[in-house]
Every structure is written in C-alpha cells, then in structure tokens.
Design an enzyme around this catalytic site. Structure first.
Site, PDB file in Angstrom:
ATOM      1  CG  ASP A  67      -0.282  -0.423   2.512  1.00  0.00           C
ATOM      2  OD1 ASP A  67       0.955  -0.332   2.591  1.00  0.00           O
ATOM      3  OD2 ASP A  67      -0.993  -0.833   3.444  1.00  0.00           O
ATOM      4  CG  ASN A 136      -8.934  -1.486  11.944  1.00  0.00           C
ATOM      5  OD1 ASN A 136      -7.985  -2.095  11.457  1.00  0.00           O
ATOM      6  ND2 ASN A 136      -9.422  -0.381  11.395  1.00  0.00           N
ATOM      7  CG  HIS A 138      -5.735  -2.061   8.789  1.00  0.00           C
ATOM      8  ND1 HIS A 138      -5.880  -0.890   9.503  1.00  0.00           N
ATOM      9  CD2 HIS A 138      -4.410  -2.192   8.609  1.00  0.00           C
ATOM     10  CE1 HIS A 138      -4.698  -0.363   9.750  1.00  0.00           C
ATOM     11  NE2 HIS A 138      -3.782  -1.134   9.213  1.00  0.00           N
ATOM     12  CD  GLU A 143      -8.847   1.044   7.761  1.00  0.00           C
ATOM     13  OE1 GLU A 143      -8.801   0.113   8.586  1.00  0.00           O
ATOM     14  OE2 GLU A 143      -8.272   2.132   7.937  1.00  0.00           O
TER      15      GLU A 143
HETATM   16  C1  GLP Z   1      -0.248   0.429   8.466  1.00  0.00           C
HETATM   17  C2  GLP Z   1       0.008  -0.342   7.182  1.00  0.00           C
HETATM   18  C3  GLP Z   1      -0.390  -1.779   7.358  1.00  0.00           C
HETATM   19  C4  GLP Z   1       0.280  -2.323   8.608  1.00  0.00           C
HETATM   20  C5  GLP Z   1      -0.208  -1.576   9.805  1.00  0.00           C
HETATM   21  C6  GLP Z   1       0.296  -2.123  11.124  1.00  0.00           C
HETATM   22  O1  GLP Z   1      -1.586   0.726   8.639  1.00  0.00           O
HETATM   23  N1  GLP Z   1      -0.694   0.174   6.063  1.00  0.00           N
HETATM   24  O2  GLP Z   1      -0.025  -2.513   6.218  1.00  0.00           O
HETATM   25  O3  GLP Z   1      -0.021  -3.687   8.741  1.00  0.00           O
HETATM   26  O4  GLP Z   1       0.225  -0.248   9.620  1.00  0.00           O
HETATM   27  O5  GLP Z   1       1.490  -1.511  11.480  1.00  0.00           O
HETATM   28  P1  GLP Z   1       2.250  -1.719  12.820  1.00  0.00           P
HETATM   29  O6  GLP Z   1       3.093  -2.936  12.643  1.00  0.00           O
HETATM   30  O7  GLP Z   1       3.058  -0.466  12.956  1.00  0.00           O
HETATM   31  O8  GLP Z   1       1.266  -1.840  13.920  1.00  0.00           O
END
Ligand code: GLP
Length: 240
Positions: A67, A136, A138, A143
């Site tokens: 992303d 959440n 995702h 989402e």
């Molecule tokens: C962002 C990214 C996701 C990732 C998420 C969790 O939202 N777009 O792809 O999985 O962060 O990140 P973290 O490991 O910092 O909790």
C-alpha cells in the site's frame, strides 16, 4: 493456518527474516509482497545484515508493496516509499525497476490501481506476501467491511488507522486516503506470512484465533487461504 508465538520481538524478527531469506535462496526470482509498519522493521534489519554479510541475494527478486498513501510525495518522510528505502531498498542489491509501490501521486488513481494489479500479474503473481496487522484487523489498508474479493483500489482510512500512523507525520495531518492491494489480491499470493507484535494487537490476534470469518474483521479472510503462517509476539516492537 500455522501459528508461531514468540516471547520476544527479536525472536519473531529472526524467524521472519529466515523465512524471507529462505524464499530467496530457494527461488532467486521470487516475487514478494512487502509490508510497512513497526512490526516488520526487525525482520528487514536482519535481512539487510544477512545480505550484506553473505551474498548478493536480491539481484533477481521482484517486490510489490501492499500500500501507499494517496497525495503524499514519494520523498515525504511519512511515505511508504521513504520507509522502504530506509529499511530495505537502500541497503540491498534490488534492481529499482523490480521494486513496486503504488504511486499515490498519480493523476488518475484508479488507473494507477489497475496498472498495479496488472504489474503483479505480469510478474507472474505474488509468491510470498508478508503482512502486518492493524488493531482493527486491517491488512494492507483494507479496513473493516472490505469485500474479500477486492483488488487494488483507492480506500478511505478510518480515524483509528490515521491515529495509529500519526507519529510518521509529525504534526501534519495523516492522509485520509490510500492505495492498497485488495484482500483478493493478497489472497492470490501463493503463501502469506502475517507478522504482529505488541500488546495493542492482543485483541486483534484473539479475534483472528477465534476462526470466525467476518468481513468486519479483514484479517479473518486469511482463513480462506491454504498457506498462511502467523508470527506473533505480545512483546513491544522497538520504536522507529
Ligand atoms: C499500516 C500499514 C499496514 C500495517 C499496519 C500495522 O496501517 N498500512 O499494512 O499492517 O500499519 O502496522 P504496525 O506494525 O506499525 O502496527
């Protein structure tokens, strides 16, 4: 779905890096799906140090990031482009033409999504995709409520996701939109490794473990895939 629970974040990162490097060793032309976020940082650190020490491993590897924010220039400190340069691309022998991140600055974002989806197909599809996990549930930026067959597209980010990523934008507004591979795109990967760390993920992990498949919890789509490994630790991830 295979589960590995670790007592410490560094043990998780070590294991994830091992899976990553073995995938390259067994197929030097492997096509990888790559995540951002705090959880995979330790994995990237270990991959980088192993590669520098042992072999030029990335020469024929292709990568597709999950992303990118919309409307954020590539060189912005909060962009996933910056993240990937900082944690992987600048340190290994990946050919820049083989690294792919959706262009969140494209004039026509929908056309960019279609182009990205086609580029994955043209590369022969994703062999192994690493994912993080949002609080959440995702995956990528898919989402809650996302259909499980969604492909790469433009999405609105929830307030909780924007808040969770605020530290990367030091005072600026976190973008409200992003381009993400869809859940269907992710599920088309031949193998998937989900990495989750930190106490803030306990609820999401418990929900995933419950095996209830529900559009309101995007990661539960992974139960529909035959080859998923979850690497989980409640231990905190080192700060950025
Ligand atoms: C962002 C990214 C996701 C990732 C998420 C969790 O939202 N777009 O792809 O999985 O962060 O990140 P973290 O490991 O910092 O909790």
């Amino acid at each position: 779905m295979k589960w590995h629970t670790f007592d410490r974040a560094d043990a998780l990162s070590e294991h994830a890096a091992d899976v990553f490097l073995k995938a390259i060793q067994s197929n030097p032309r492997v096509v990888l799906g790559l995540p951002t976020g705090r959880s995979p940082i330790g994995m990237y650190e270990r991959v980088v140090s192993q590669c520098a020490r042992e072999y030029r491993c990335f020469r024929d590897v292709t990568t597709f990031n999950l992303d990118e924010y919309a409307g954020v220039p590539r060189e912005h400190p909060g962009s996933y482009c910056t993240y990937m340069k900082q944690h992987l691309f600048d340190h290994v022998d990946l050919d820049p033409k083989n690294t792919h991140i959706p262009d969140g600055m494209a004039d026509d974002l929908d056309a960019e999504c279609a182009r990205y989806e086609q580029a994955i197909k043209d590369a022969g599809g994703l062999d192994l995709t690493f994912l993080g996990l949002g609080r959440n549930g995702h995956i990528g930026f898919n989402e809650p409520g996302t259909p499980f067959d969604a492909r790469t597209r433009v999405v609105e980010l929830t307030p909780s996701t924007r808040a969770a990523n605020a530290e990367f934008f030091s005072g600026e507004d976190v973008p409200s939109r992003a381009i993400t591979m869809g859940i269907g795109t992710i599920l088309s990967s031949r193998a998937i490794v989900l990495i989750a760390s930190g106490r803030g993920k306990v609820d999401a992990i418990e929900r995933l473990q419950s095996h209830r498949i529900d559009r309101a919890f995007p990661a539960s789509a992974l139960w529909n895939h035959p080859k998923v490994t979850v690497l989980w630790t409640a231990a905190a991830t080192p700060p950025l």
